[in-house]
Design a protein around this motif. Structure first.
Motif, mmCIF file in Angstrom:
data_model
loop_
_atom_site.group_PDB
_atom_site.id
_atom_site.type_symbol
_atom_site.label_atom_id
_atom_site.label_comp_id
_atom_site.label_asym_id
_atom_site.label_seq_id
_atom_site.Cartn_x
_atom_site.Cartn_y
_atom_site.Cartn_z
ATOM 1 N N ARG A 29 -10.357 -69.562 53.829
ATOM 2 C CA ARG A 29 -10.712 -69.404 52.413
ATOM 3 C C ARG A 29 -12.213 -69.593 52.228
ATOM 4 N N MET A 30 -12.734 -68.878 51.236
ATOM 5 C CA MET A 30 -14.164 -69.012 50.943
ATOM 6 C C MET A 30 -14.419 -70.401 50.347
ATOM 7 N N PRO A 31 -15.286 -71.204 50.974
ATOM 8 C CA PRO A 31 -15.566 -72.522 50.399
ATOM 9 C C PRO A 31 -16.457 -72.398 49.165
ATOM 10 N N LYS A 32 -16.406 -73.421 48.297
ATOM 11 C CA LYS A 32 -17.275 -73.414 47.109
ATOM 12 C C LYS A 32 -18.738 -73.589 47.522
ATOM 13 N N GLN A 33 -18.893 -74.358 48.568
ATOM 14 C CA GLN A 33 -20.256 -74.660 48.989
ATOM 15 C C GLN A 33 -20.374 -74.486 50.508
ATOM 16 N N CYS A 99 -30.281 -79.708 55.693
ATOM 17 C CA CYS A 99 -29.385 -78.560 55.608
ATOM 18 C C CYS A 99 -29.765 -77.713 54.399
ATOM 19 N N ILE A 100 -29.452 -76.419 54.477
ATOM 20 C CA ILE A 100 -29.560 -75.548 53.315
ATOM 21 C C ILE A 100 -28.167 -75.476 52.694
ATOM 22 N N ILE A 101 -28.066 -75.854 51.433
ATOM 23 C CA ILE A 101 -26.760 -75.888 50.778
ATOM 24 C C ILE A 101 -26.689 -74.717 49.801
ATOM 25 N N ILE A 102 -25.658 -73.894 49.958
ATOM 26 C CA ILE A 102 -25.521 -72.687 49.143
ATOM 27 C C ILE A 102 -24.244 -72.785 48.308
ATOM 28 N N ASP A 103 -24.368 -72.591 46.984
ATOM 29 C CA ASP A 103 -23.196 -72.457 46.124
ATOM 30 C C ASP A 103 -22.754 -71.006 46.210
ATOM 31 N N THR A 104 -21.533 -70.779 46.728
ATOM 32 C CA THR A 104 -21.102 -69.391 46.901
ATOM 33 C C THR A 104 -20.689 -68.801 45.555
ATOM 34 N N ASP A 105 -20.864 -67.479 45.405
ATOM 35 C CA ASP A 105 -20.460 -66.820 44.159
ATOM 36 C C ASP A 105 -19.133 -66.070 44.316
ATOM 37 N N GLY A 106 -18.568 -66.080 45.519
ATOM 38 C CA GLY A 106 -17.273 -65.447 45.719
ATOM 39 C C GLY A 106 -17.326 -63.947 45.906
#
Lengths: 563, 186
Positions: A29-33, A99-106
């Motif tokens: 599953r696509m993680p939120k972050q 770390c580079i933290i990315i909020d995914t947009d889905g």
């Protein structure tokens, strides 16, 4: 049939591999972050080239290599950079790392700037290596050495390119699933790697407990007609999957101590790396996902295709693990893995397995972290050691902190496979001692280099000061020398001036004498003036005669001020 | 009898000449002992040993003027290494020279307070401070040996010694038994 060789020692372990192979591999599953550590490889950390708030798309370069031995990092999915900050990662120190933290947009939107290589044969091998470097590919078996460096023959003739599909640690099945499901792609990747290395022949080594993968692979090799590829089954002994061990088993050659496989004309890569190379060259997809085994105390042990940067806890929960009953999560296998201190740590390019222990049902693990008892010198460790070292001797010297002796016994050839730990009847954490000794020695060497630099800088400074002093003296000397001739001229001028003064004085004298004028300021004083002069003289005489002179007065004053 | 005396005298003369020639031909300019001792010293150049730098201290040890326990930055490790090299017994660090700091530190200049007087630059034994008159100064952290010689000359006290933190790259595995004890006490 090819003749196989044996390496010394090794242990037979219970495999525990069946559970995780019951289901086909799916995308996780696509993680939120997404949490992408800047250091997922051996070498210098990558340098972030995005800032918080930037929009990124899937496959976009977000950190460039920090030096020649380094690897770039790409966004695993599209989204917004939330932060570049310290985050828990998988490391025995339990320290955080940048770390580079990315909020995914889905949306999982690919970046547009991608250039697949239609026919890799048309490019020179250097170009292929550049593509592989730019795709951020590192050794996916666990060590994480940048692949483009290991694909550079560097003036050596590469006789054999070995693809390592041995996967000897218990529980781990990601390479086997990859070979079952993506055999064609792995073979395509192997061809590209062979081209980059200009290798004569290729061997894919698989342990003989992976019958399905072996047959699939053999059939695909036959179908593609690649007669330079051999698929060979090797006996199931831990640690056959170690680079040096597999080379020994397949070729009978031994990598020299402190040397590289390249020195004996062999290069060894993991099957996952070959798959990543295929995707990088033919599909222009950088390394942003990998196969990961989730095994142990989870409801559905299985393999998932995971985006790099996915938090471990997301995967455990996806496989039916319970966040509240976790006791010990290990990244990697039970023999060489690292216990996680924080389950929000991400999957990196080198994470092959998540081994979950929970308080409800503990996974049977080889002996580790139990109470150690004294060494009884049974010698089992030396029998088990695949490198033919003497772990017992190493243990004594590491314990005594005798770092010279421990190196005499070839500490740095130890691959930390854990065989000695496993067989030790006293349950001594031998590998822990070896790691301790290794890091201590590295720290000492580091300090030594720093001291050498400091010495050099100090000596340079002393030389500089010396030179400055000399130059200053020379400058003064020159100045004085330059002044001398001018000095003669000046003396003439002086003489002229003196003569003028003398003449003026003479004139004044003759004038005075001719006029008879005398100064009057000390004569014809009034009584009042005379009295003041007398008083002043008396004061002066008194001061001269008094015992307290000026210095004493000063000292007294000082003492008064500073009690 | 006579022939024996003559033979021995000739031999003595020949070997004497040979040794004399060798002494000139293979003369070692610098004292190798000083280099060996200097190689063991931590090169902080801090002067806590009462000598103006590591090499002068090495010279003093070689001449027998100084003892081997006067180097606080090197601490026990250096004393043991020196004792090994010189065939002496190790002894505890001389408290008069200072105490061994367990944490490595580097100097950091508070750039808001710095007035650009260059006094610290002149004091730094390894040229690790960058700056010019009336320009802000800064310490090159990777070159700083943590000798603290820049602290006293600063007229505005803007230099601070900051411990070098542990990160993933310089972290060391702890000694196994120590962790066991920690767990037991915890």
């Amino acid at each position: 049939m090819r003749r196989l060789f044996q390496f010394h020692g090794g242990v037979h372990l219970k495999e525990h591999k069946k559970d995780a192979m019951s289901q086909p591999v799916q995308a996780a599953r696509m993680p939120k972050q997404l949490v992408l550590p800047l250091q997922q490889h051996i070498g210098a950390p990558a340098e972030a080239i995005v800032t918080a708030g930037d929009k990124v798309s899937k496959g976009q370069l977000i950190a460039r290599p920090g030096s020649a031995i380094s690897a770039p990092v790409h966004a695993s999915s599209s989204g917004t950079v939330a932060a570049i900050s310290e985050h828990p990662v998988s490391h025995p120190s339990h320290l955080n790392a940048p770390c580079i933290i990315i909020d995914t947009d889905g949306e999982d939107r690919w970046c547009t700037d991608r250039h697949p290589v239609a026919n890799y044969h048309e490019l020179p091998p250097e170009k292929i290596r550049e593509h592989i470097r730019d795709a951020g590919i590192v050794g996916m078996g666990g060590a994480g050495f940048p692949a483009h460096i290991k694909l550079n023959p560097d003036d050596h003739v590469v006789d054999t390119l070995i693809l390592n599909g041995a996967e000897c640690e218990p529980y781990i099945t990601c390479d086997e699933m990859l070979l079952r499901e993506r055999a064609l792609e792995v073979i395509a990747g192997l061809r590209i790697m062979r081209y980059a290395l200009q290798a004569k022949r290729c061997i894919i080594g698989i342990e003989n407990n992976k019958a399905v993968a072996f047959h699939v692979l053999q059939e695909q090799v036959r179908n593609t007609g690649a007669d330079f590829i051999e698929v060979i089954q090797v006996p199931t002994v831990y640690p056959t999957g170690g680079e040096k061990q597999l080379i020994r088993v397949l070729t009978g050659k031994e990598v020299p101590a402190g040397g590289l496989p390249l020195d004996i004309g062999v290069v060894c890569h993991n099957v996952g790396t070959a798959y990543a190379v295929y995707r990088a060259i033919e599909l222009a997809e950088p390394l942003i996902s990998r196969y990961v085994t989730i095994a142990g105390s989870v409801a559905h042990a299985r393999n998932l295709e995971v985006l790099i940067g996915t938090p471990v806890i997301d995967l455990i929960e996806e496989c039916g693990g319970n966040r509240n009953t976790l006791s010990r999560v290990i990244l990697g296998g039970p023999m060489m893995g690292t216990a996680l201190h924080n389950v929000t740590a991400p999957v990196t390019k080198t994470t092959n397995c998540i081994l979950v222990n929970s308080t409800v049902g503990d996974v049977p693990l080889p002996s580790r972290d139990k109470h150690a008892m004294p060494c009884i010198r049974c010698g089992n460790c030396a029998i088990a050691c695949p490198i033919d070292l003497l772990p017992q001797q190493l243990y004594w010297y590491a314990r005594a902190k005798d770092f010279d002796k421990v190196q005499d016994y070839h500490l740095f050839d130890c691959i930390e496979c854990g065989c000695c730990d496993y067989v030790c009847p006293s349950q001594i954490p031998l590998v822990h001692y070896f790691r301790y000794a290794k890091t201590e020695i590295w720290a000492q060497q580091h300090e030594k280099t720093l001291a050498d630099i400091a010495r050099e800088r100090h000596q340079f400074r002393e030389q500089r000061l010396e030179r400055d002093k000399r130059e200053k003296q020379e400058r003064h000397k020159k100045k004085r020398a330059a002044l001398k001739p001018a000095g003669n001229a000046a003396s003439k001028e002086d003489e002229a001036k003196k003569a003028a003064i003398q003449a003026a004085m003479d004139r004044a004298k003759t004038k005075r004498e001719s006029n008879g004028i005398e100064p009057k300021n000390t004569q014809s004083l009034t009584a009042e003036q005379q009295q003041k002069i007398n008083e002043a003289d008396a004061r002066r005489a008194e001061l001269k005669n008094s015992p307290t002179n000026k210095q004493d007065v000063q000292r007294d004053l000082l003492q008064d001020n500073n009690p | 009898m006579l022939s024996a005396i003559i033979a021995l005298s000739i031999l003595a003369a020949v070997f004497g000449l040979l040794l004399g020639y060798a002494a000139i031909r293979f003369k070692v300019k610098s004292d190798p002992m000083v280099d060996k001792i200097d190689a063991l010293l931590p090169q902080t150049q801090c002067g806590q040993c009462t000598y103006p730098g590591c090499r002068p201290y090495a010279q003093a040890i070689a001449n027998g003027e100084a003892d081997i326990n006067q180097c606080p930055p090197g601490g026990e490790t250096t004393i043991i290494a020196l004792a090994d090299l010189l065939g002496r017994d190790p002894k505890p660090l001389n408290a008069e020279n200072g105490v061994q700091e367990n944490v490595k530190t580097v100097a950091v200049i508070d750039e808001k307070i710095c007035i650009g007087c260059t006094l610290c630059i002149q004091a730094c034994p390894v040229d690790a401070i960058l700056g010019a008159a009336k320009q802000m100064h800064t310490v090159i952290a990777s070159e700083c040996t943590g000798c603290e010689l820049c602290l006293p000359p600063c007229p505005v006290d803007c230099i601070e010694m900051v411990p070098v933190g542990t990160d993933i790259n310089n972290w060391k595995w702890p000694f196994p038994e120590e962790t066991d004890q920690q767990e037991k006490t915890a």
